[in-house]
Motif scaffolding. Structure first.
Motif, PDB file in Angstrom:
ATOM      1  N   SER A  28      23.575 -10.096 -36.740  1.00 21.08           N
ATOM      2  CA  SER A  28      23.547 -10.830 -35.472  1.00 21.08           C
ATOM      3  C   SER A  28      24.306 -10.007 -34.436  1.00 21.08           C
ATOM      4  CB  SER A  28      24.208 -12.200 -35.621  1.00 21.08           C
ATOM      5  OG  SER A  28      25.613 -12.072 -35.724  1.00 21.08           O
ATOM      6  N   TRP A  29      23.981 -10.257 -33.174  1.00 22.53           N
ATOM      7  CA  TRP A  29      24.703  -9.556 -32.106  1.00 22.53           C
ATOM      8  C   TRP A  29      26.176  -9.946 -32.126  1.00 22.53           C
ATOM      9  CZ3 TRP A  29      23.562  -5.285 -30.036  1.00 22.53           C
ATOM     10  CH2 TRP A  29      22.239  -4.917 -29.830  1.00 22.53           C
ATOM     11  N   GLN A  50      28.042 -10.481 -34.747  1.00 26.44           N
ATOM     12  CA  GLN A  50      28.684  -9.636 -35.762  1.00 26.44           C
ATOM     13  C   GLN A  50      28.903  -8.226 -35.228  1.00 26.44           C
ATOM     14  OE1 GLN A  50      25.659 -10.358 -38.746  1.00 26.44           O
ATOM     15  NE2 GLN A  50      27.213 -11.175 -40.147  1.00 26.44           N
ATOM     16  N   GLN A  93      18.476  -3.348 -32.249  1.00 29.06           N
ATOM     17  CA  GLN A  93      17.884  -4.579 -31.714  1.00 29.06           C
ATOM     18  C   GLN A  93      16.743  -5.047 -32.615  1.00 29.06           C
ATOM     19  OE1 GLN A  93      18.307  -6.914 -29.423  1.00 29.06           O
ATOM     20  NE2 GLN A  93      16.328  -7.824 -29.786  1.00 29.06           N
ATOM     21  N   ASP A  94      15.898  -4.112 -33.056  1.00 32.82           N
ATOM     22  CA  ASP A  94      14.796  -4.471 -33.961  1.00 32.82           C
ATOM     23  C   ASP A  94      15.331  -5.026 -35.277  1.00 32.82           C
ATOM     24  OD1 ASP A  94      12.963  -3.637 -32.072  1.00 32.82           O
ATOM     25  OD2 ASP A  94      12.664  -1.661 -32.987  1.00 32.82           O
ATOM     26  N   ARG A  95      16.357  -4.401 -35.791  1.00 36.57           N
ATOM     27  CA  ARG A  95      16.950  -4.851 -37.059  1.00 36.57           C
ATOM     28  C   ARG A  95      17.523  -6.263 -36.904  1.00 36.57           C
ATOM     29  NH1 ARG A  95      22.019  -1.941 -40.020  1.00 36.57           N
ATOM     30  NH2 ARG A  95      22.327  -3.519 -41.607  1.00 36.57           N
ATOM     31  N   ILE A  96      18.199  -6.506 -35.801  1.00 37.66           N
ATOM     32  CA  ILE A  96      18.769  -7.833 -35.556  1.00 37.66           C
ATOM     33  C   ILE A  96      17.653  -8.856 -35.408  1.00 37.66           C
ATOM     34  CG2 ILE A  96      20.046  -9.209 -33.856  1.00 37.66           C
ATOM     35  CD1 ILE A  96      21.859  -6.707 -33.502  1.00 37.66           C
ATOM     36  N   ALA A  97      16.571  -8.474 -34.733  1.00 36.97           N
ATOM     37  CA  ALA A  97      15.440  -9.393 -34.558  1.00 36.97           C
ATOM     38  C   ALA A  97      14.816  -9.773 -35.906  1.00 36.97           C
ATOM     39  CB  ALA A  97      14.391  -8.761 -33.651  1.00 36.97           C
ATOM     40  N   ARG A  98      14.884  -8.860 -36.879  1.00 39.01           N
ATOM     41  CA  ARG A  98      14.347  -9.151 -38.212  1.00 39.01           C
ATOM     42  C   ARG A  98      15.319  -9.980 -39.048  1.00 39.01           C
ATOM     43  NH1 ARG A  98      13.165  -3.628 -37.916  1.00 39.01           N
ATOM     44  NH2 ARG A  98      14.772  -3.223 -39.476  1.00 39.01           N
ATOM     45  N   GLY A  99      16.536 -10.219 -38.553  1.00 42.24           N
ATOM     46  CA  GLY A  99      17.478 -11.086 -39.245  1.00 42.24           C
ATOM     47  C   GLY A  99      18.495 -10.384 -40.119  1.00 42.24           C
ATOM     48  N   GLY A 100      18.621  -9.072 -40.015  1.00 39.93           N
ATOM     49  CA  GLY A 100      19.584  -8.359 -40.848  1.00 39.93           C
ATOM     50  C   GLY A 100      21.021  -8.551 -40.414  1.00 39.93           C
TER      51      GLY A 100
END
Length: 130
Positions: A72-73, A75, A63-70
């Protein structure tokens, strides 16, 4: 002498196992979605769950990684990111709960505690009451 030494054979076996594991993860992700794209509501439920203490540390880190833009949910939930070890670990550790969320079962917040109504307390206040 053959060029396929024990090290080369071990590397081939490792590669074959990794490809099989990736294909299995992709099939599992596709089965969980039942051939459809996750809805915006599905993604919202998964995001909400990933921020709770009920989620595994791997899912919270994802979730943290997705929040940083790496990533998307979308994907993650469609299997596009199933090649990523962090995604695989998070999905494996939370598979049953994520399947429930994607099926559309709501996370219900606890019911608010109701304060017992005092019969002596007026329900409406007028200027005289003050």
């Amino acid at each position: 002498m053959t060029w396929r030494t024990a090290d080369v054979l071990a590397a081939e076996n490792g590669l074959t196992a990794a490809v099989a594991e990736t294909e299995q993860a992709m099939r599992a992700a596709a089965a969980n979605l039942r051939g459809r794209e996750p809805s915006t509501e599905d993604i919202r439920r998964v995001m909400q769950f990933a921020k709770t203490t009920e989620a595994s540390p791997a899912l919270r880190a994802l979730q943290d990684r997705i929040a940083r833009g790496g990533l998307s949910w979308r994907q993650v939930l469609t299997g596009e990111a199933s090649h990523d070890p962090m995604v695989r670990q998070a999905l494996d550790e939370n598979r049953a709960r994520l399947a429930e969320l994607i099926k559309g079962e709501e996370i219900k917040p606890p019911a608010p505690r109701r304060r017992p109504r005092d019969e002596d307390e007026p329900q409406t206040y007028t200027e005289d009451a003050w």
